[in-house]
Design a protein around this motif. Structure first.
Motif, mmCIF file in Angstrom:
data_model
loop_
_atom_site.group_PDB
_atom_site.id
_atom_site.type_symbol
_atom_site.label_atom_id
_atom_site.label_comp_id
_atom_site.label_asym_id
_atom_site.label_seq_id
_atom_site.Cartn_x
_atom_site.Cartn_y
_atom_site.Cartn_z
ATOM 1 N N MET A 117 -30.303 -39.432 116.526
ATOM 2 C CA MET A 117 -29.042 -39.993 116.105
ATOM 3 C C MET A 117 -29.001 -41.496 116.353
ATOM 4 O O MET A 117 -28.467 -42.233 115.544
ATOM 5 N N GLY A 118 -29.568 -41.937 117.468
ATOM 6 C CA GLY A 118 -29.590 -43.364 117.774
ATOM 7 C C GLY A 118 -30.392 -44.155 116.759
ATOM 8 O O GLY A 118 -30.047 -45.286 116.427
ATOM 9 N N GLY A 119 -31.480 -43.550 116.252
ATOM 10 C CA GLY A 119 -32.300 -44.220 115.240
ATOM 11 C C GLY A 119 -31.546 -44.401 113.929
ATOM 12 O O GLY A 119 -31.682 -45.416 113.253
ATOM 13 N N LEU A 120 -30.738 -43.407 113.580
ATOM 14 C CA LEU A 120 -29.940 -43.492 112.357
ATOM 15 C C LEU A 120 -28.897 -44.591 112.469
ATOM 16 O O LEU A 120 -28.723 -45.394 111.549
ATOM 17 N N ILE A 121 -28.239 -44.655 113.613
ATOM 18 C CA ILE A 121 -27.225 -45.690 113.816
ATOM 19 C C ILE A 121 -27.871 -47.074 113.805
ATOM 20 O O ILE A 121 -27.335 -48.004 113.189
ATOM 21 N N ALA A 122 -29.028 -47.209 114.443
ATOM 22 C CA ALA A 122 -29.739 -48.488 114.440
ATOM 23 C C ALA A 122 -30.149 -48.879 113.026
ATOM 24 O O ALA A 122 -30.055 -50.059 112.646
ATOM 25 N N SER A 123 -30.597 -47.914 112.229
ATOM 26 C CA SER A 123 -30.965 -48.203 110.842
ATOM 27 C C SER A 123 -29.768 -48.653 110.020
ATOM 28 O O SER A 123 -29.887 -49.567 109.195
ATOM 29 N N LEU A 124 -28.629 -48.023 110.233
ATOM 30 C CA LEU A 124 -27.416 -48.406 109.505
ATOM 31 C C LEU A 124 -26.958 -49.810 109.907
ATOM 32 O O LEU A 124 -26.568 -50.609 109.049
ATOM 33 N N ILE A 125 -27.029 -50.112 111.195
ATOM 34 C CA ILE A 125 -26.637 -51.444 111.660
ATOM 35 C C ILE A 125 -27.600 -52.494 111.118
ATOM 36 O O ILE A 125 -27.176 -53.532 110.593
ATOM 37 N N THR A 126 -28.905 -52.217 111.220
ATOM 38 C CA THR A 126 -29.911 -53.143 110.699
ATOM 39 C C THR A 126 -29.735 -53.334 109.197
ATOM 40 O O THR A 126 -29.782 -54.458 108.690
ATOM 41 N N GLY A 127 -29.524 -52.239 108.467
ATOM 42 C CA GLY A 127 -29.317 -52.318 107.026
ATOM 43 C C GLY A 127 -28.077 -53.112 106.665
ATOM 44 O O GLY A 127 -28.088 -53.907 105.725
ATOM 45 N N GLY A 128 -27.012 -52.907 107.412
ATOM 46 C CA GLY A 128 -25.776 -53.647 107.149
ATOM 47 C C GLY A 128 -25.946 -55.144 107.362
ATOM 48 O O GLY A 128 -25.508 -55.955 106.548
ATOM 49 N N ILE A 129 -26.587 -55.501 108.458
ATOM 50 C CA ILE A 129 -26.821 -56.925 108.741
ATOM 51 C C ILE A 129 -27.735 -57.537 107.690
ATOM 52 O O ILE A 129 -27.456 -58.608 107.152
ATOM 53 N N ALA A 130 -28.830 -56.839 107.378
ATOM 54 C CA ALA A 130 -29.791 -57.361 106.398
ATOM 55 C C ALA A 130 -29.163 -57.478 105.008
ATOM 56 O O ALA A 130 -29.372 -58.468 104.308
#
Length: 81
Positions: A1-14
């Motif tokens: 779950m933490g990896g998914l949240i990190a991917s969403l945050i990274t994707g949003g910033i990028a």
């Protein structure tokens, strides 16, 4: 779950950064996340082809995803014309 949240945050910033670079504004949070995640895949694939690595961690991921997202937005803009 933490990896998914990190991917969403990274994707949003990028996605937001790519929108700022290409158009001067973001496209909205959902579109930023989508563009950022697709850009991350595209950037990772392109850097892998050249054997390049921008480093591990969040900063390297955001830079890779942002470059991929900028390329993605550029391709989409060219296809629209």
């Amino acid at each position: 779950m933490g990896g998914l949240i990190a991917s969403l945050i990274t994707g949003g910033i990028a996605g937001w950064l790519a929108g700022m670079i290409m158009k001067g504004k973001g496209q909205g949070i959902l579109m930023n996340i989508i563009v950022g995640i697709i850009g991350g895949v595209l950037g990772g694939w392109l850097f892998g082809l050249f054997g390049a690595n921008l480093g591990a961690g969040m900063v390297g991921s955001v830079i890779t995803a942002t470059i991929g997202a900028v390329i993605l937005l550029w391709i989409v803009a060219k296809l629209k014309n």
